[in-house]
Design an enzyme around this catalytic site. Sequence first.
Site, PDB file in Angstrom:
ATOM      1  N   CYS A 252     -57.207  -2.645  23.128  1.00  0.00           N
ATOM      2  CA  CYS A 252     -58.150  -3.612  22.546  1.00  0.00           C
ATOM      3  C   CYS A 252     -58.431  -3.361  21.064  1.00  0.00           C
ATOM      4  CB  CYS A 252     -59.460  -3.612  23.323  1.00  0.00           C
ATOM      5  SG  CYS A 252     -59.286  -4.359  24.935  1.00  0.00           S
TER       6      CYS A 252
HETATM    7  N1  COA Z   1     -67.996 -11.548  42.486  1.00  0.00           N
HETATM    8  C1  COA Z   1     -69.120 -11.184  43.115  1.00  0.00           C
HETATM    9  N2  COA Z   1     -69.544  -9.913  43.200  1.00  0.00           N
HETATM   10  C2  COA Z   1     -68.789  -8.973  42.623  1.00  0.00           C
HETATM   11  C3  COA Z   1     -67.591  -9.284  41.947  1.00  0.00           C
HETATM   12  C4  COA Z   1     -67.205 -10.626  41.891  1.00  0.00           C
HETATM   13  N3  COA Z   1     -66.088 -11.015  41.261  1.00  0.00           N
HETATM   14  N4  COA Z   1     -67.051  -8.150  41.456  1.00  0.00           N
HETATM   15  C5  COA Z   1     -67.862  -7.154  41.802  1.00  0.00           C
HETATM   16  N5  COA Z   1     -68.929  -7.636  42.523  1.00  0.00           N
HETATM   17  C6  COA Z   1     -70.043  -6.898  43.098  1.00  0.00           C
HETATM   18  C7  COA Z   1     -69.631  -5.476  43.454  1.00  0.00           C
HETATM   19  O1  COA Z   1     -69.095  -5.442  44.760  1.00  0.00           O
HETATM   20  C8  COA Z   1     -70.960  -4.752  43.368  1.00  0.00           C
HETATM   21  O2  COA Z   1     -71.689  -4.952  44.566  1.00  0.00           O
HETATM   22  P1  COA Z   1     -72.575  -3.781  45.201  1.00  0.00           P
HETATM   23  O3  COA Z   1     -73.626  -3.502  44.180  1.00  0.00           O
HETATM   24  O4  COA Z   1     -73.079  -4.414  46.444  1.00  0.00           O
HETATM   25  O5  COA Z   1     -71.638  -2.636  45.404  1.00  0.00           O
HETATM   26  C9  COA Z   1     -71.709  -5.469  42.260  1.00  0.00           C
HETATM   27  O6  COA Z   1     -71.090  -6.744  42.127  1.00  0.00           O
HETATM   28  C10 COA Z   1     -71.669  -4.744  40.928  1.00  0.00           C
HETATM   29  O7  COA Z   1     -70.287  -4.426  40.612  1.00  0.00           O
HETATM   30  P2  COA Z   1     -69.897  -3.645  39.315  1.00  0.00           P
HETATM   31  O8  COA Z   1     -68.403  -3.538  39.231  1.00  0.00           O
HETATM   32  O9  COA Z   1     -70.670  -2.374  39.240  1.00  0.00           O
HETATM   33  O10 COA Z   1     -70.367  -4.687  38.209  1.00  0.00           O
HETATM   34  P3  COA Z   1     -70.896  -4.477  36.745  1.00  0.00           P
HETATM   35  O11 COA Z   1     -72.277  -4.999  36.664  1.00  0.00           O
HETATM   36  O12 COA Z   1     -70.623  -3.109  36.235  1.00  0.00           O
HETATM   37  O13 COA Z   1     -69.965  -5.488  35.934  1.00  0.00           O
HETATM   38  C11 COA Z   1     -68.000  -5.458  34.541  1.00  0.00           C
HETATM   39  C12 COA Z   1     -68.578  -5.341  35.946  1.00  0.00           C
HETATM   40  C13 COA Z   1     -66.538  -5.116  34.591  1.00  0.00           C
HETATM   41  C14 COA Z   1     -68.177  -6.881  34.048  1.00  0.00           C
HETATM   42  C15 COA Z   1     -68.759  -4.518  33.593  1.00  0.00           C
HETATM   43  O14 COA Z   1     -68.815  -3.220  34.127  1.00  0.00           O
HETATM   44  C16 COA Z   1     -68.119  -4.417  32.213  1.00  0.00           C
HETATM   45  O15 COA Z   1     -67.917  -5.387  31.533  1.00  0.00           O
HETATM   46  N6  COA Z   1     -67.828  -3.206  31.750  1.00  0.00           N
HETATM   47  C17 COA Z   1     -67.180  -2.994  30.483  1.00  0.00           C
HETATM   48  C18 COA Z   1     -65.786  -3.459  30.640  1.00  0.00           C
HETATM   49  C19 COA Z   1     -65.011  -3.461  29.370  1.00  0.00           C
HETATM   50  O16 COA Z   1     -65.466  -3.731  28.307  1.00  0.00           O
HETATM   51  N7  COA Z   1     -63.776  -3.132  29.505  1.00  0.00           N
HETATM   52  C20 COA Z   1     -62.922  -3.144  28.429  1.00  0.00           C
HETATM   53  C21 COA Z   1     -61.726  -3.869  28.826  1.00  0.00           C
HETATM   54  S1  COA Z   1     -60.667  -3.872  27.504  1.00  0.00           S
END
Ligand code: COA
Length: 376
Positions: A159
């Site tokens: 990125c």
């Molecule tokens: N739809 C519905 N629910 C979902 C889901 C989806 N597509 N994906 C995950 N969930 C659920 C999970 O099962 C979890 O449920 P639980 O609490 O019952 O276990 C809950 O949502 C939270 O999941 P989590 O993965 O911890 O979500 P989050 O709030 O951390 O958000 C991201 C996920 C990836 C959006 C976030 O962590 C993020 O953006 N992080 C930085 C990523 C980044 O910048 N990466 C760089 C890439 S270059």
Amino acid sequence: MTQTYHPVISSTGLFTPEESISNEELVASFNAYVELHNTQNADAIAAGEVEALHPSSVEFIEKASGIKARHVMAKQPLLDPEIMAPRWDERSDEDLSIMAEIGVKACEQALKAAGREAKDVDAVLCAASNMQRAYPAMAVEIQAALGIDGFGFDMNVACSSATFGIQTAADYVRAGNARSVLVVSPEITSGHLNWRDRDSHFIFGDVATAVLVEDISMAPAEHWDILGTKLKTVFSNNIRNNFGFLNRATPETEGKADKLFVQEGRKVFKEVVPMVAQMIVDEAERLGVDPTALRRMWLHQANAGMNRLIAQRVLGHEANADESPTVLDTYGNTSSAGSIIAFHKHSEDLVSGDTGLICSFGAGYSAGTVFVRKAG
Ligand code: COA
């Protein structure tokens, strides 16, 4: 007397694919796949041999990421629950490859905006997360398609590729090794996203950007002075993709998802936000720039929550859309191109003397800052 050179950003270019997938369309396709999987494996799921899949939701995606839609190069196969991967016709080696094609379009726009002819450009750096092939370099193909007499090479810092590319281009200019360098970031991220992974299927989109870095002596009157660039890498496995010719699938590993994008999103969020905020503040201090007075921050477009926190730590208050514009809502995460799209789309209104920051962060971990000041 030795001649001194001063790199500036002369112009930018953007290619946006015509097709776009809304969260509603994406979730409908993902949930059809989930239903298909659960029906086809009903007995195995009942016997505890296969795990049932859970549906995705539009509300979760928007709340967790800020993403509402993403542009893609091939919508239909991505939404087909039986495919869920990009597909296009195989091209012959004589035809321009798809990654080069969109890179060329972004470059042509940047050249036009600067009133620059290709013959006056010295180098092309193709700075992107995933190259279409091992070699010849995408940059050399783009260079040839544009008709540039010089050199080109590929660089991948995930990125952060575009900001690393800008510093590399600026260093070539400073050293007198090139006067005009195109940094092009064609990001066909739909190819490395696992569209069947509920945790990440909503994250990425396709796009191409270009940045023309030149010595001030040939730059247009209206340009962006590069006040300073800073790069940082810290090894982490929290964003990883094991695809590569040394990691080819064997019968044992066939179908394993680690040959596509995988991440520990929570850890990324927690570790990268403080690292990047500190880096920005330290670099601002080194450059004698007051971070709280930055006119605008064009941040990497991965997650709205991350950007909110980083901007707040740098500016000392919650940033509004004018101070920290987003393109995440319509483009999704476009890897290295994100901060450049934001800069391209939201910089015309700034006036001479305004200071801003282009900042990227992502896998590696990697982070890059480019402080710029409008001139002319
Ligand atoms: N739809 C519905 N629910 C979902 C889901 C989806 N597509 N994906 C995950 N969930 C659920 C999970 O099962 C979890 O449920 P639980 O609490 O019952 O276990 C809950 O949502 C939270 O999941 P989590 O993965 O911890 O979500 P989050 O709030 O951390 O958000 C991201 C996920 C990836 C959006 C976030 O962590 C993020 O953006 N992080 C930085 C990523 C980044 O910048 N990466 C760089 C890439 S270059």
